[in-house]
Design a protein around this motif. Structure first.
Motif, PDB file in Angstrom:
ATOM      1  N   SER A  57       0.825  -1.227   0.000  1.00  0.00           N
ATOM      2  CA  SER A  57       0.000   0.000   0.000  1.00  0.00           C
ATOM      3  C   SER A  57       0.848   1.262   0.000  1.00  0.00           C
ATOM      4  O   SER A  57       0.311   2.370   0.040  1.00  0.00           O
ATOM      5  CB  SER A  57      -0.931   0.010   1.219  1.00  0.00           C
ATOM      6  OG  SER A  57      -0.206   0.236   2.419  1.00  0.00           O
ATOM      7  N   GLU A  58       2.167   1.089  -0.024  1.00  0.00           N
ATOM      8  CA  GLU A  58       3.105   2.216   0.053  1.00  0.00           C
ATOM      9  C   GLU A  58       2.826   3.075   1.289  1.00  0.00           C
ATOM     10  O   GLU A  58       2.897   4.308   1.258  1.00  0.00           O
ATOM     11  CB  GLU A  58       3.050   3.060  -1.223  1.00  0.00           C
ATOM     12  CG  GLU A  58       3.492   2.268  -2.460  1.00  0.00           C
ATOM     13  CD  GLU A  58       3.470   3.096  -3.721  1.00  0.00           C
ATOM     14  OE1 GLU A  58       2.613   4.003  -3.829  1.00  0.00           O
ATOM     15  OE2 GLU A  58       4.314   2.838  -4.598  1.00  0.00           O
ATOM     16  N   GLY A  59       2.505   2.392   2.381  1.00  0.00           N
ATOM     17  CA  GLY A  59       2.303   3.072   3.657  1.00  0.00           C
ATOM     18  C   GLY A  59       0.947   3.724   3.825  1.00  0.00           C
ATOM     19  O   GLY A  59       0.720   4.406   4.828  1.00  0.00           O
ATOM     20  N   ARG A  60       0.023   3.514   2.885  1.00  0.00           N
ATOM     21  CA  ARG A  60      -1.274   4.195   2.953  1.00  0.00           C
ATOM     22  C   ARG A  60      -2.296   3.470   3.832  1.00  0.00           C
ATOM     23  O   ARG A  60      -3.325   4.043   4.176  1.00  0.00           O
ATOM     24  CB  ARG A  60      -1.833   4.380   1.540  1.00  0.00           C
ATOM     25  CG  ARG A  60      -0.997   5.314   0.666  1.00  0.00           C
ATOM     26  CD  ARG A  60      -1.639   5.525  -0.697  1.00  0.00           C
ATOM     27  NE  ARG A  60      -0.869   6.452  -1.508  1.00  0.00           N
ATOM     28  CZ  ARG A  60       0.130   6.103  -2.303  1.00  0.00           C
ATOM     29  NH1 ARG A  60       0.478   4.826  -2.401  1.00  0.00           N
ATOM     30  NH2 ARG A  60       0.788   7.012  -3.000  1.00  0.00           N
ATOM     31  N   VAL A  61      -2.054   2.227   4.153  1.00  0.00           N
ATOM     32  CA  VAL A  61      -2.951   1.466   5.021  1.00  0.00           C
ATOM     33  C   VAL A  61      -2.312   1.335   6.399  1.00  0.00           C
ATOM     34  O   VAL A  61      -1.153   0.928   6.511  1.00  0.00           O
ATOM     35  CB  VAL A  61      -3.237   0.066   4.431  1.00  0.00           C
ATOM     36  CG1 VAL A  61      -4.070  -0.766   5.408  1.00  0.00           C
ATOM     37  CG2 VAL A  61      -3.959   0.190   3.095  1.00  0.00           C
TER      38      VAL A  61
END
Length: 428
Positions: A57-61
């Motif tokens: 999530s590239e750190g989005r979650v």
């Protein structure tokens, strides 16, 4: 690269032990309004899922990992501790990288209840945590009711299983060291399915190897409830006969029905009672307690059925189950490597679902399992499993995988390399 191809590449890379391909950092903490995934259980399945959700999530979650133990202790390779080749430090690892490098929030506690309707989990400490998606990786627990004599804490401490790496691993090693030369170590194997099919046979080999060096008059006996060796049969049979003849005895068709802990007595369905100096008792196994309490163990009140494209429970929407707790597909072993693969497929599916994207339609996962037979030599079995849309399950790819030709030192080096790579892949 398309998402479907990406997850397939990850699975193949892990099967080859190339964990370096999977390293990477999250871009930073997600905002307070971001989707939130709670992961229960920090073993091979849960820790892998937590890390890879942050990566994919590239750190989005946001990810919260709930685990009561302060450190990760590996069941794979733990038989080397029992055999005296390694110590506990080698199989014990920190969770720090998950938090400091990948931004996973760590909560050291146990989950006592899941409220699927409210999407919350209740912790032993009394608080609640909400989630958008929940991943449960509860491992295994034991069906103690099948062995009434094991009911007391004293019996469990005396006739250890050591099938969850940690205190009992050390306890079994100490029992073997304290056993007088000329004594007998006996291990029973429950009927399949159980965690790590080759594990008991590996353990017996490593104990026999220890006896040959340190207690040459001692003996190992395997009491197997199954009619034959359940993994790497030809290889283990050869090792038993060629390397440990006179030291190790294999007895199939021995179903353990009870024990008498004060005398170390092992009682069987048909055969006579046996009293070894050290009794290593493996009860029948099932999904971890949390899975039963939450109603996730819908297969004979023992294992959890999942959709293998997402690892979502078939009885509880928004809840995914990983690792040894699931009802596996044909030919799928309950192993640490397999749990790691579950975690990656589930992580990609969860990120896709939270982002409103289609989940990967053709998951492919692989398994490799090494077994040591002495201080240096090992053997392996491997397999590849691919989604079959018609049967809606994961099936072994024809012609994939295989087994060792014979034990050798090079495979022993590969086995240690596999362990170092999968620990880095899961936790690093």
């Amino acid at each position: 690269m398309k998402r479907r191809q990406f997850v397939q590449t990850l699975s193949a890379a892990s099967a080859l032990g190339t964990a370096g391909l999977l390293s990477g950092c999250a871009t930073g903490p997600a905002g307070a309004g971001a989707a939130h995934v709670v992961v229960v259980g920090g073993g091979y399945g849960g820790a892998t899922a937590a890390k890879h959700i942050r990566m994919f999530s590239e750190g989005r979650v946001r990810v919260t990992l709930i685990e009561p133990n302060p450190q990760f202790i590996s069941c794979p390779i733990s038989n080397l501790v029992i055999g005296g080749q390694r110590n506990m430090d080698f199989i014990t690892h920190s969770y720090d990288s998950l938090q400091n490098r990948h931004g996973v929030r760590l909560v050291r506690d146990s989950v006592t209840a899941i409220d699927a309707a409210r999407r919350t989990v209740r912790l032993a400490g009394g608080s609640e945590i909400g989630y958008d998606r929940l991943i449960v990786s509860p491992g295994i627990d034991f069906m103690w009711q099948g062995l009434p004599g094991m009911a007391s804490p004293e019996a469990k401490a005396r006739m250890v299983h050591a099938w969850k790496a940690g205190e009992q691993t050390v306890a079994l090693r100490r029992q073997l060291e304290a056993m007088p030369d000329g004594g007998v170590y006996a291990i029973n194997i429950p009927a399949v399915p159980y965690r790590c099919p080759p594990g008991p046979y590996e353990r017996a080999c490593l104990v026999a190897n220890y006896f040959k060096k340190a207690k040459p008059r001692s003996k190992v006996i395997i009491f197997d409830a199954n009619p034959e060796i359940q993994s790497k049969r030809g290889l283990f049979s050869r090792v038993f006969e060629q390397d440990f003849k006179g030291t190790l005895e294999y007895r199939p068709g021995h179903v353990l029905t009870d024990v008498h802990a004060p005398t170390n007595a092992m009682r069987f369905e048909v055969q006579d009672e046996f009293r070894p100096a050290v009794a290593n008792v493996l009860p029948s196994m099932r999904a971890g307690d949390l899975a039963l309490r939450a109603g996730l163990a819908n297969v004979n009140n023992r294992w959890c059925e999942v959709n293998f494209q997402t690892f979502e429970s078939v009885v509880a929407p928004n809840i995914h189950v990983l690792g040894d707790a699931i009802q596996g597909s044909p030919g799928m072993p309950k192993s640490g490597h397999m749990a790691n693969q579950h975690g990656k497929v589930c992580a990609m599916a969860v990120v896709s679902l939270l982002q409103g994207q289609p989940v990967p339609q053709l998951p492919i996962i692989a398994n490799t399992c090494y077994s040591f037979v002495n201080d240096t030599d090992a053997i392996h079995v491997s397999s590849v499993h691919r989604w079959d849309a018609e049967r809606r399950t994961l099936l072994t790819v024809p012609g994939s995988g295989g087994v060792s030709v014979a034990p050798n030192e090079m495979e022993g080096r590969f086995a240690i390399g596999w362990a170092l790579n999968i620990w880095a892949d899961t936790l690093g």
